[in-house]
Scaffold this active site. Structure first.
Site, PDB file in Angstrom:
ATOM      1  N   LEU A  52       0.862  -1.171   0.000  1.00  0.00           N
ATOM      2  CA  LEU A  52       0.000   0.000   0.000  1.00  0.00           C
ATOM      3  C   LEU A  52       0.902   1.225   0.000  1.00  0.00           C
ATOM      4  CD1 LEU A  52      -2.644  -0.920   2.758  1.00  0.00           C
ATOM      5  CD2 LEU A  52      -3.020  -0.914   0.291  1.00  0.00           C
ATOM      6  N   ASP A  53       0.439   2.306  -0.634  1.00  0.00           N
ATOM      7  CA  ASP A  53       1.211   3.543  -0.590  1.00  0.00           C
ATOM      8  C   ASP A  53       1.420   3.976   0.860  1.00  0.00           C
ATOM      9  OD1 ASP A  53       1.006   3.494  -3.343  1.00  0.00           O
ATOM     10  OD2 ASP A  53      -0.647   4.947  -3.397  1.00  0.00           O
ATOM     11  N   LYS A  54       2.481   4.717   1.099  1.00  0.00           N
ATOM     12  CA  LYS A  54       2.800   5.179   2.451  1.00  0.00           C
ATOM     13  C   LYS A  54       1.620   5.894   3.113  1.00  0.00           C
ATOM     14  CE  LYS A  54       6.002   8.153   5.032  1.00  0.00           C
ATOM     15  NZ  LYS A  54       7.180   9.056   4.947  1.00  0.00           N
TER      16      LYS A  54
END
Length: 223
Positions: A52-54
């Site tokens: 998942l993106d940060k």
């Protein structure tokens, strides 16, 4: 180091709830990452299955061995696993110039030098118009999104492509409108992986989590 919430565990995998602002993988300039922090929390090395993106929070699968990681990486890219997200976006989705309350977005996304087809199903749950203290009007839409493919930044890129970017996305979204909604208190990316259906021990199981606080606050205030 903040304790990472474990939603499910068996002999192969763990399902965890990743908080926003935490990188999934360590690297140069990364002080804390989920793979390193979770390994330290559990006392053994874990292996990433997907990412998942940060700034995206929500359900993430990690494996207990490299063999399990390989197995589940293949599974998660198949139709056996369904990944669903909740997003708060700016505006309403216009596909080919026409407003659509639901549908499937299809496009080609380039990542790591490769061009790949991407498919995303979306449904508009509710749309509201709000005004900040400066008198600026902005339209917010609450969407339910299901991934057909899992390309890097797929949701953020495709929603921006139909003039309905994820709120507070300064990389792919509308930077000008993001400045407007900061005055409404919307400062963090409004995207979360909230539902995951996957085959466990020969049966499909669904795991669902509440919205993260920054998104729940937005929903309660404006929707």
């Amino acid at each position: 180091m903040k304790t990472i919430e474990i939603l499910y565990e068996d002999e192969e995998i763990l399902l965890v709830n990743k908080c926003e602002g935490l990188s999934v993988q360590g690297g140069n300039g990364v002080t804390h990452s989920l793979d390193e922090d979770l390994s330290a929390q559990l006392g053994y090395k874990v292996f990433l299955v997907h990412r998942l993106d940060k700034e995206t929070s929500g359900i993430l699968i990690v494996a207990k061995s490299s063999a399990s990681a390989a197995k589940w990486t293949n599974l998660i890219s198949s139709s056996s696993v369904t990944k669903s997200y909740t997003a708060i976006c700016l505006g309403k989705p216009y596909v080919n110039g026409n407003y659509h309350s639901s549908g499937t977005l299809k496009s080609v996304i380039e990542a790591h030098g490769r061009k790949q087809e991407a498919f995303t199903d979306f449904e508009v749950v509710k749309t509201v118009s709000v005004k900040n203290d400066s008198g600026d009007d902005v339209t917010l839409s609450l969407l339910s999104i299901t991934l057909g493919t899992g390309r890097m930044h797929q949701i953020r890129i495709q929603m921006a492509g139909v003039n309905c970017p994820v709120a507070a996305d300064d990389k792919h979204g509308n930077f000008k409108l993001n400045k407007v909604i900061r005055k409404l208190g919307i400062k963090k990316l409004q995207l979360a992986s909230t539902k995951l259906t996957l085959p466990i021990k020969n049966e499909l199981r669904t795991f669902e989590i509440p919205l993260p606080k920054h998104m729940q606050d937005c929903v309660e205030t404006y929707f």
